[in-house]
Design a protein around this motif. Structure first.
Motif, PDB file in Angstrom:
ATOM      1  N   THR A   1       0.735  -1.323  -0.215  1.00 45.93           N
ATOM      2  CA  THR A   1       0.096  -0.216  -0.057  1.00 45.93           C
ATOM      3  C   THR A   1       1.011   1.220   0.240  1.00 45.93           C
TER       4      THR A   1
ATOM      5  N   PHE B   1      -7.424  -3.326  -3.160  1.00 50.64           N
ATOM      6  CA  PHE B   1      -7.047  -3.029  -1.774  1.00 50.64           C
ATOM      7  C   PHE B   1      -5.769  -3.046  -1.269  1.00 50.64           C
TER       8      PHE B   1
ATOM      9  N   GLU C   1      -5.999   2.712   3.565  1.00 53.74           N
ATOM     10  CA  GLU C   1      -7.226   1.981   3.942  1.00 53.74           C
ATOM     11  C   GLU C   1      -8.421   2.701   3.794  1.00 53.74           C
ATOM     12  N   THR C   2      -8.389   4.209   3.767  1.00 53.00           N
ATOM     13  CA  THR C   2      -9.461   5.027   3.397  1.00 53.00           C
ATOM     14  C   THR C   2      -9.177   5.734   2.177  1.00 53.00           C
TER      15      THR C   2
ATOM     16  N   ARG D   1     -13.853   2.997   1.722  1.00 52.29           N
ATOM     17  CA  ARG D   1     -12.769   1.894   2.197  1.00 52.29           C
ATOM     18  C   ARG D   1     -13.251   0.650   1.326  1.00 52.29           C
TER      19      ARG D   1
ATOM     20  N   ARG E   1     -10.456  -6.799   2.993  1.00 49.38           N
ATOM     21  CA  ARG E   1      -8.974  -6.454   2.762  1.00 49.38           C
ATOM     22  C   ARG E   1      -8.124  -7.753   2.496  1.00 49.38           C
TER      23      ARG E   1
END
Length: 246
Positions: free
Chosen positions: A117, A165, A170-171, A225, A229
């Motif tokens: 991420t 994801f 995360e958001t 979101r 995940r």
């Protein structure tokens, strides 16, 4: 086989001998680590200092130990090279078995696709750097081709799974997610269409939050979101395609 048998001797510096017995082949695990950075899909590479392919850039990886599983080997070599606190997604990509992919000896390679991420900022040694996938430097062995296979796998899975994801924070707002998908897919993406498709497939969900106002003004944007995940197949027949041009 007797240890140190001449028929298993390394072939560094010599042309590969096709008569080498199959039980002498070495096997390596490689990691294709992708991250979206500054709205571009990038891959983690390190610069080789010694031949073959001295000064070329290579995927992190190394040889499989006796009694070791390939996935564990890929994770071990990656951890030894960089400090990535968490890989959001890891899957086996493919195995390369061209007898001359290594000019010195026969080495089979199993590659793994790893996604991180954007908030992950691992400490990198001096010989390691992120490179845009659409602008790779000279690469060693068949690593450029392996990166291409990993990019194609990722693009396909963005269409029929929730794998986004593993590349998104995360958001996020839809404009942020649009930029992530566009970087990975390699073509522009409509935020409106993306929101409609992913909401219909229950891939994303709104949160109670909204984005902070910017200096440009406008209404605060809804913050979303991913509903899960972990990897989920959402539509096995779907595909994101570039818009047709007139």
């Amino acid at each position: 086989m007797v240890a140190g048998s001449s028929r298993c001797a390394p072939g560094r510096g010599r042309r590969y001998d096709c008569g080498v017995q199959a039980d002498c082949f070495r096997h390596e695990a490689l990691g294709v680590v992708f991250q979206v950075r500054e709205q571009r899909l990038t891959v983690l590479l390190w610069r080789r200092a010694e031949p073959p392919f001295a000064d070329a850039w290579a995927l992190p990886g190394g040889m499989l130990d006796a009694g070791e599983r390939l996935g564990a080997s890929a994770s071990r070599h990656l951890a030894a090279k960089v400090d990535i606190p968490q890989i959001a997604h890891l899957e086996q990509l493919e195995t390369r078995s061209d007898p001359v992919r290594d000019p010195g000896e026969r080495v089979l390679a199993t590659a793994y696709l790893a996604l991180v991420t954007p908030d992950a900022r691992p400490r990198l040694p001096g010989d390691t750097a992120w490179h845009p996938v659409d602008g790779l430097p000279p690469t060693a062995f068949d690593h450029g081709s392996i990166i291409g296979s990993a990019r194609n796998r990722l693009r396909a899975k963005l269409s029929y799974t929730n794998i986004g994801f593993a590349l998104a924070p995360e958001t996020f707002t839809m404009s942020q997610l649009r930029d992530t998908y566009a970087a990975a897919l390699g073509h522009p993406v409509s935020a409106t269409n993306l929101q409609r498709i992913l909401t219909r497939r229950e891939v994303i969900e709104p949160t109670p939050d909204v984005s902070r106002p910017t200096s440009a003004g406008g209404r605060p944007a809804t913050v979303y979101r991913f509903a899960a995940r972990e990897l989920v197949v959402t539509n096995p027949f779907a595909a994101f395609r570039p818009r047709a041009t007139a």
